[in-house]
Design a protein around this motif. Structure first.
Motif, PDB file in Angstrom:
ATOM      1  N   PHE A  38      -8.476 -22.239  32.119  1.00 15.66           N
ATOM      2  CA  PHE A  38      -9.432 -22.932  31.266  1.00 15.66           C
ATOM      3  C   PHE A  38      -8.730 -24.038  30.476  1.00 15.66           C
ATOM      4  O   PHE A  38      -7.506 -24.151  30.478  1.00 15.66           O
ATOM      5  N   SER A  39      -9.504 -24.845  29.761  1.00 18.19           N
ATOM      6  CA  SER A  39      -8.932 -26.020  29.083  1.00 18.19           C
ATOM      7  C   SER A  39      -7.775 -25.707  28.130  1.00 18.19           C
ATOM      8  O   SER A  39      -6.852 -26.524  28.014  1.00 18.19           O
ATOM      9  N   PRO A  40      -7.730 -24.545  27.424  1.00 17.53           N
ATOM     10  CA  PRO A  40      -6.541 -24.278  26.577  1.00 17.53           C
ATOM     11  C   PRO A  40      -5.238 -24.248  27.350  1.00 17.53           C
ATOM     12  O   PRO A  40      -4.172 -24.472  26.770  1.00 17.53           O
ATOM     13  N   ALA A  41      -5.321 -23.956  28.658  1.00 21.64           N
ATOM     14  CA  ALA A  41      -4.102 -23.907  29.473  1.00 21.64           C
ATOM     15  C   ALA A  41      -3.481 -25.282  29.657  1.00 21.64           C
ATOM     16  O   ALA A  41      -2.364 -25.393  30.177  1.00 21.64           O
ATOM     17  N   TYR A  42      -4.200 -26.320  29.248  1.00 19.77           N
ATOM     18  CA  TYR A  42      -3.662 -27.687  29.338  1.00 19.77           C
ATOM     19  C   TYR A  42      -3.313 -28.245  27.946  1.00 19.77           C
ATOM     20  O   TYR A  42      -3.061 -29.437  27.800  1.00 19.77           O
ATOM     21  N   SER A  43      -3.315 -27.358  26.959  1.00 20.34           N
ATOM     22  CA  SER A  43      -3.044 -27.797  25.590  1.00 20.34           C
ATOM     23  C   SER A  43      -1.660 -27.353  25.146  1.00 20.34           C
ATOM     24  O   SER A  43      -1.319 -26.168  25.243  1.00 20.34           O
ATOM     25  N   PHE A  44      -0.875 -28.285  24.615  1.00 27.99           N
ATOM     26  CA  PHE A  44       0.451 -27.926  24.099  1.00 27.99           C
ATOM     27  C   PHE A  44       0.359 -27.290  22.719  1.00 27.99           C
ATOM     28  O   PHE A  44       1.372 -26.884  22.150  1.00 27.99           O
ATOM     29  N   ASN A  45      -0.859 -27.209  22.173  1.00 26.70           N
ATOM     30  CA  ASN A  45      -1.059 -26.534  20.888  1.00 26.70           C
ATOM     31  C   ASN A  45      -1.607 -25.118  21.060  1.00 26.70           C
ATOM     32  O   ASN A  45      -1.947 -24.464  20.065  1.00 26.70           O
ATOM     33  N   ASP A  46      -1.703 -24.665  22.299  1.00 23.49           N
ATOM     34  CA  ASP A  46      -2.195 -23.318  22.587  1.00 23.49           C
ATOM     35  C   ASP A  46      -1.089 -22.534  23.302  1.00 23.49           C
ATOM     36  O   ASP A  46      -0.419 -23.087  24.183  1.00 23.49           O
ATOM     37  N   PRO A  47      -0.880 -21.263  22.958  1.00 23.28           N
ATOM     38  CA  PRO A  47       0.185 -20.488  23.615  1.00 23.28           C
ATOM     39  C   PRO A  47       0.082 -20.458  25.131  1.00 23.28           C
ATOM     40  O   PRO A  47       1.098 -20.374  25.831  1.00 23.28           O
ATOM     41  N   SER A  48      -1.146 -20.532  25.655  1.00 21.60           N
ATOM     42  CA  SER A  48      -1.308 -20.480  27.110  1.00 21.60           C
ATOM     43  C   SER A  48      -0.922 -21.786  27.790  1.00 21.60           C
ATOM     44  O   SER A  48      -0.722 -21.813  29.001  1.00 21.60           O
ATOM     45  N   GLY A  49      -0.815 -22.896  27.021  1.00 19.37           N
ATOM     46  CA  GLY A  49      -0.509 -24.183  27.631  1.00 19.37           C
ATOM     47  C   GLY A  49       0.794 -24.802  27.195  1.00 19.37           C
ATOM     48  O   GLY A  49       1.275 -25.750  27.822  1.00 19.37           O
ATOM     49  N   MET A  50       1.399 -24.275  26.136  1.00 21.05           N
ATOM     50  CA  MET A  50       2.612 -24.914  25.622  1.00 21.05           C
ATOM     51  C   MET A  50       3.855 -24.473  26.379  1.00 21.05           C
ATOM     52  O   MET A  50       3.929 -23.369  26.920  1.00 21.05           O
ATOM     53  N   CYS A  51       4.818 -25.356  26.430  1.00 23.10           N
ATOM     54  CA  CYS A  51       6.117 -25.037  27.013  1.00 23.10           C
ATOM     55  C   CYS A  51       6.773 -23.949  26.175  1.00 23.10           C
ATOM     56  O   CYS A  51       6.921 -24.112  24.956  1.00 23.10           O
ATOM     57  N   PRO A  52       7.189 -22.832  26.778  1.00 20.25           N
ATOM     58  CA  PRO A  52       7.765 -21.743  25.969  1.00 20.25           C
ATOM     59  C   PRO A  52       9.110 -22.106  25.349  1.00 20.25           C
ATOM     60  O   PRO A  52       9.471 -21.572  24.299  1.00 20.25           O
ATOM     61  N   ARG A  53       9.844 -23.032  25.964  1.00 23.28           N
ATOM     62  CA  ARG A  53      11.176 -23.377  25.433  1.00 23.28           C
ATOM     63  C   ARG A  53      11.079 -24.146  24.112  1.00 23.28           C
ATOM     64  O   ARG A  53      11.755 -23.818  23.132  1.00 23.28           O
ATOM     65  N   CYS A  54      10.218 -25.173  24.056  1.00 29.57           N
ATOM     66  CA  CYS A  54      10.111 -26.002  22.846  1.00 29.57           C
ATOM     67  C   CYS A  54       8.880 -25.673  22.029  1.00 29.57           C
ATOM     68  O   CYS A  54       8.629 -26.300  20.994  1.00 29.57           O
ATOM     69  N   GLU A  55       8.074 -24.697  22.499  1.00 28.74           N
ATOM     70  CA  GLU A  55       6.848 -24.273  21.821  1.00 28.74           C
ATOM     71  C   GLU A  55       5.884 -25.429  21.588  1.00 28.74           C
ATOM     72  O   GLU A  55       5.244 -25.545  20.544  1.00 28.74           O
ATOM     73  N   GLY A  56       5.805 -26.323  22.580  1.00 28.74           N
ATOM     74  CA  GLY A  56       4.826 -27.400  22.535  1.00 28.74           C
ATOM     75  C   GLY A  56       5.231 -28.600  21.719  1.00 28.74           C
ATOM     76  O   GLY A  56       4.406 -29.481  21.477  1.00 28.74           O
ATOM     77  N   LEU A  57       6.497 -28.706  21.308  1.00 28.59           N
ATOM     78  CA  LEU A  57       6.947 -29.852  20.517  1.00 28.59           C
ATOM     79  C   LEU A  57       7.581 -30.954  21.358  1.00 28.59           C
ATOM     80  O   LEU A  57       7.691 -32.096  20.913  1.00 28.59           O
ATOM     81  N   GLY A  58       8.030 -30.627  22.557  1.00 29.04           N
ATOM     82  CA  GLY A  58       8.621 -31.635  23.435  1.00 29.04           C
ATOM     83  C   GLY A  58      10.081 -31.917  23.156  1.00 29.04           C
ATOM     84  O   GLY A  58      10.736 -32.605  23.932  1.00 29.04           O
ATOM     85  N   VAL A  59      10.587 -31.414  22.050  1.00 31.88           N
ATOM     86  CA  VAL A  59      11.991 -31.625  21.689  1.00 31.88           C
ATOM     87  C   VAL A  59      12.587 -30.291  21.254  1.00 31.88           C
ATOM     88  O   VAL A  59      11.872 -29.373  20.825  1.00 31.88           O
ATOM     89  N   VAL A  60      13.894 -30.191  21.385  1.00 28.81           N
ATOM     90  CA  VAL A  60      14.609 -28.998  20.936  1.00 28.81           C
ATOM     91  C   VAL A  60      15.786 -29.437  20.083  1.00 28.81           C
ATOM     92  O   VAL A  60      16.447 -30.438  20.372  1.00 28.81           O
ATOM     93  N   ASP A  61      16.003 -28.678  19.022  1.00 27.49           N
ATOM     94  CA  ASP A  61      17.169 -28.904  18.171  1.00 27.49           C
ATOM     95  C   ASP A  61      18.277 -27.957  18.598  1.00 27.49           C
ATOM     96  O   ASP A  61      18.020 -26.795  18.938  1.00 27.49           O
ATOM     97  N   ASP A  62      19.492 -28.449  18.581  1.00 25.15           N
ATOM     98  CA  ASP A  62      20.611 -27.612  18.971  1.00 25.15           C
ATOM     99  C   ASP A  62      21.838 -27.973  18.153  1.00 25.15           C
ATOM    100  O   ASP A  62      21.884 -29.011  17.485  1.00 25.15           O
ATOM    101  N   ILE A  63      22.836 -27.096  18.227  1.00 20.70           N
ATOM    102  CA  ILE A  63      24.070 -27.280  17.486  1.00 20.70           C
ATOM    103  C   ILE A  63      25.083 -27.975  18.377  1.00 20.70           C
ATOM    104  O   ILE A  63      25.352 -27.526  19.499  1.00 20.70           O
ATOM    105  N   ASP A  64      25.639 -29.079  17.895  1.00 19.39           N
ATOM    106  CA  ASP A  64      26.688 -29.799  18.613  1.00 19.39           C
ATOM    107  C   ASP A  64      28.027 -29.172  18.234  1.00 19.39           C
ATOM    108  O   ASP A  64      28.536 -29.371  17.128  1.00 19.39           O
ATOM    109  N   LEU A  65      28.604 -28.384  19.159  1.00 20.75           N
ATOM    110  CA  LEU A  65      29.828 -27.662  18.850  1.00 20.75           C
ATOM    111  C   LEU A  65      31.004 -28.588  18.575  1.00 20.75           C
ATOM    112  O   LEU A  65      31.897 -28.249  17.790  1.00 20.75           O
TER     113      LEU A  65
END
Length: 748
Positions: free
Chosen positions: A117-144
């Motif tokens: 259904f349409s929520p599966a295409y939404s990055f603001n819904d758990p069913s549609g968001m990327c699990p790695r970045c949680e729908g933000l498109g960016v990830v923060d990380d530590i530069d060792l």
């Protein structure tokens, strides 16, 4: 309406016609916004709020009763101002314009293979968001490499972050963990031991030191930092922590979704070979053609609705945006135009829409399309109120109310009511401005030398190389989205750091900051009061001993409504002055500190002496067109254009010799009446004649015609722009048929 006295209004009585386009005009500070927003719109909102139950009413913005003798005939009112969208990283042009839900519905019907259904295409819904970045498109990380000094041991501070500095609690846990020898430099330790030290989570320790907590479980440096600073935002950060994070945290595109924010199923679902992420990344002008190519009759009403919204965005000069663009990156003018499009799709009628200078940031080529949208709203049986300076908007009005004759205390009176034709024939400042012809500079100044922007390719710039002359007034023109700002506020100062940029970005300090603090005269004023009264200067600071104990020196009581905007009500204890009785009782030349902060710059300069350091700095406010402000006015009440001119005043007050001054001004005429533009240009001439170099990004034809040199960027917006269309004098630009700017100069 009869007897309006809001702010500087002087017993104003007017009749505003319904179902018409009414434009409020007048010089800066004349009372236009006080009448349209602070009286009409605020009173309508207050009355509508009063119809709700108490539970709901207490969670809505509160307005005091309008300071007016009589006001009637009000209808449901909505304000479409230039406040930028909130900092919510999940809001995009697609979600803000309400187009994103339509795209999701379309893909849920036609996408192959279907994701659901349409929520599966939404990055603001758990069913549609990327699990790695949680729908933000960016990830923060530590530069060792930034975090660690591998030449040091743990005991000597190998972890370069404040909470792991020698002697801290977390440093002791590392040193006493027993995992590694704390006196051996990291580079000489086995890689497996360093990896454990950095990345272990919940690791039971075999032989911890006596100073290690009894539970004996160890979390590595990286999980500690991620849990404390990246996975949640601490309520408070010390200056050291903030600086430390800036040094070790990197933000990059999510590797799993490539920045699209979406889960794999949504990315793999295609229509005609494109995913919803592909559609959202296209410029709006191109996306319209892609949507038009969808011929399936089962979704015809849906594709028609999407095309109408996309056409509306393009018609207000936003065709260069993509639906995936974050809302918080839009300028105030762009945000307002997105809001206009959203209201166009509303089924409501008999609504009063109040607009704050909707032409801001628009090239003349796009203004007529804006007027078409306003006409559509009006013709849908709505009432349109617009605060404006643009001649084309004034001319298109059904009714005009002109206020003045000056700004601040010299304004607040109705100078004219009637049609735009009669206004142009009147003797008001606005009438004179409307009928003043466009004059080209007859003898442009010659550049003493040039600097070169080489190979500019940021955003939509197409490998641009252009010379910028020194010692003259240069204007950079072009349609909205053509690449002007990318070239001049981005590339020019990057390649030539001696250029300073003065733009309309929000000023730091919020409600406690004032023109006096920004200009650097607040402390000298407090010192002057201290010398005159024998009290410590902090008694004359709303952030110090002199603060009102009830509002804590803010002048207002702020109620936090969590998910809604904060509600502000005036402080009854200090009457909005911010100060306590003891501070208010002290006098300098028979004036209290509150009296001084309520003065305009000219009066305050006279009080302290024109030749004094305070007087000289305050005079710059008058010269940049802000003479109607009070020096103690909260920065929260200033428009983007006013903030920019305040920064310009500070920069000029701090500047040394003019021949060392190299300034970039981004649309400095925003919010200025035609007569105020003349004053700004006179100041620009004075600075340039003194040896300064000024580069202005502008749409105002009066400014373009006044320039010594023009660089026109285009020819269109987005992918259709990014090239230099013209370089030369304004009169030569008017003769250039390839330039849209030239065409409007020629026909002005």
């Amino acid at each position: 309406m009869e007897g309006a006295r809001t702010n500087n209004l002087r017993e104003v009585s007017v009749r505003v016609p319904k179902h018409r386009l009414t434009v409020f005009t007048g010089v800066s500070g004349s009372g236009k916004s006080s009448l349209a927003f602070d009286t009409i719109a605020a009173e309508a909102e207050r009355l509508v709020t009063g119809t709700y139950p108490a539970f709901v009413r207490n969670r809505l913005p509160q307005h005091p009763p309008a300071d007016v003798d009589r006001i009637d005939g009000l209808i449901f009112t909505t304000i479409v101002d230039q406040r930028r969208f909130t900092g919510n990283a999940r809001s995009t042009v697609g979600t803000a314009s309400d187009i994103a839900p339509l795209l999701r519905l379309l893909f849920s019907r036609l996408g192959k293979p279907g994701a659901g259904f349409s929520p599966a295409y939404s990055f603001n819904d758990p069913s549609g968001m990327c699990p790695r970045c949680e729908g933000l498109g960016v990830v923060d990380d530590i530069d060792l490499d930034r975090l660690l000094d591998r030449s040091r041991s743990l005991r000597d501070g190998a972890v370069r972050f404040p909470t792991f500095a020698p002697g801290t609690y977390r440093w002791k846990r590392l040193v006493h963990s027993g995992l590694v020898d704390p006196d051996v430099p990291l580079r000489r330790l086995p890689a497996t031991e360093v990896d454990t030290l950095l990345h272990a989570e919940g690791l039971p320790l075999d032989n911890p030191g006596s100073d290690y907590p009894k539970h004996g479980l160890f979390d590595g440096v990286v999980p500690r930092l991620r849990d404390s600073y990246l996975r949640k935002t601490p309520s408070r950060l010390t200056a050291e922590e903030r600086e430390g994070l800036a040094g070790v945290v990197t933000r990059g595109v999510c590797p799993d979704c490539a920045g699209t924010r979406l889960a794999e199923a949504a990315r793999d679902s295609l229509i005609d070979g494109r995913s919803i992420a592909d559609w959202s990344a296209l410029p709006i002008g191109d996306l319209r053609d892609v949507v038009a190519a969808v011929r399936d009759p089962s979704v015809a009403p849906l594709t028609r609705a999407i095309r109408e919204r996309l056409d509306a965005l393009a018609s207000v000069g936003l065709g260069y945006l993509s639906l995936s663009r974050e809302s918080r990156t839009l300028s105030g003018g762009e945000a307002q135009r997105v809001k206009i499009v959203r209201h166009l799709g509303s089924a409501l009628s008999d609504v009063c829409y109040v607009f704050d200078e909707p032409s801001t940031g628009l090239h003349p080529h796009d203004v007529h399309r804006l007027l078409e949208l306003l006409a559509k709203l009006r013709d849908a049986h709505n009432t349109i109120l617009v605060v404006e300076h643009h001649p084309a908007v004034i001319t298109a009005a059904d009714h005009v109310i002109d206020l003045g004759p000056a700004g601040g205390e010299g304004g607040g009176r109705v100078q004219f009511e009637g049609g735009p034709g009669a206004l142009a024939a009147s003797n008001t400042a606005t009438g004179q401005s409307l009928r003043t012809p466009l004059y080209f500079r007859e003898k442009p100044r010659a550049a003493r030398e040039t600097v070169t922007i080489s190979g500019a390719r940021s955003h939509n710039l197409q490998d641009v190389t252009v010379d910028v002359p020194l010692g003259v007034l240069t204007v950079v023109s072009g349609v909205a989205g053509s690449g002007k700002s990318s070239l001049i506020t981005g590339e020019l100062p990057r390649q030539h750091p001696d250029f300073a940029v003065v733009d309309q970005a929000p000023l730091r300090g919020g409600i406690r900051s004032t023109p006096a603090t920004v200009l650097g005269v607040a402390e000298p004023v407090r010192d002057a009061f201290g010398k005159a009264t024998g009290k410590h200067p902090s008694w004359f600071s709303a952030n110090g001993r002199g603060a009102c104990p009830v509002c804590k020196g803010k002048g207002v009581i702020i109620t936090d409504l969590a998910f809604l905007d904060d509600v502000q009500t005036g402080c009854d204890a200090c009457g909005g002055t911010r100060f306590n009785p003891e501070a208010l009782a002290a006098r300098l030349n028979d004036r209290s500190i509150a009296d001084v902060l309520a003065m305009n710059p000219a009066d305050a300069a006279t009080l302290f002496g024109e030749s004094s350091a305070i007087g000289r700095r305050l005079r710059w406010l008058d010269r940049v067109g802000l003479g109607y402000l009070t020096i103690g006015q909260s920065l929260d009440t200033l428009s983007g254009g006013e903030r920019q001119r305040l920064l310009l005043a500070r920069h000029l007050a701090d500047a040394g010799p003019s021949d060392e001054l190299r300034l970039v001004l981004d649309e400095p005429t925003a919010g200025l009446h035609g007569s105020d533009v003349d004053r700004l240009l006179a100041l620009c001439d004075e600075l340039v004649d003194g040896g300064a170099t000024l580069v202005l990004i502008e749409h105002d034809q009066q400014v373009i015609a006044h320039a010594d040199h023009v660089i026109d960027i285009g020819p269109g917006a987005g992918s259709e722009g990014g090239t230099v269309v013209f370089e030369g004098t304004p009169s030569a630009l008017a003769d250039d048929s390839s330039s849209l700017t030239g065409r409007y100069l020629r026909n002005r």
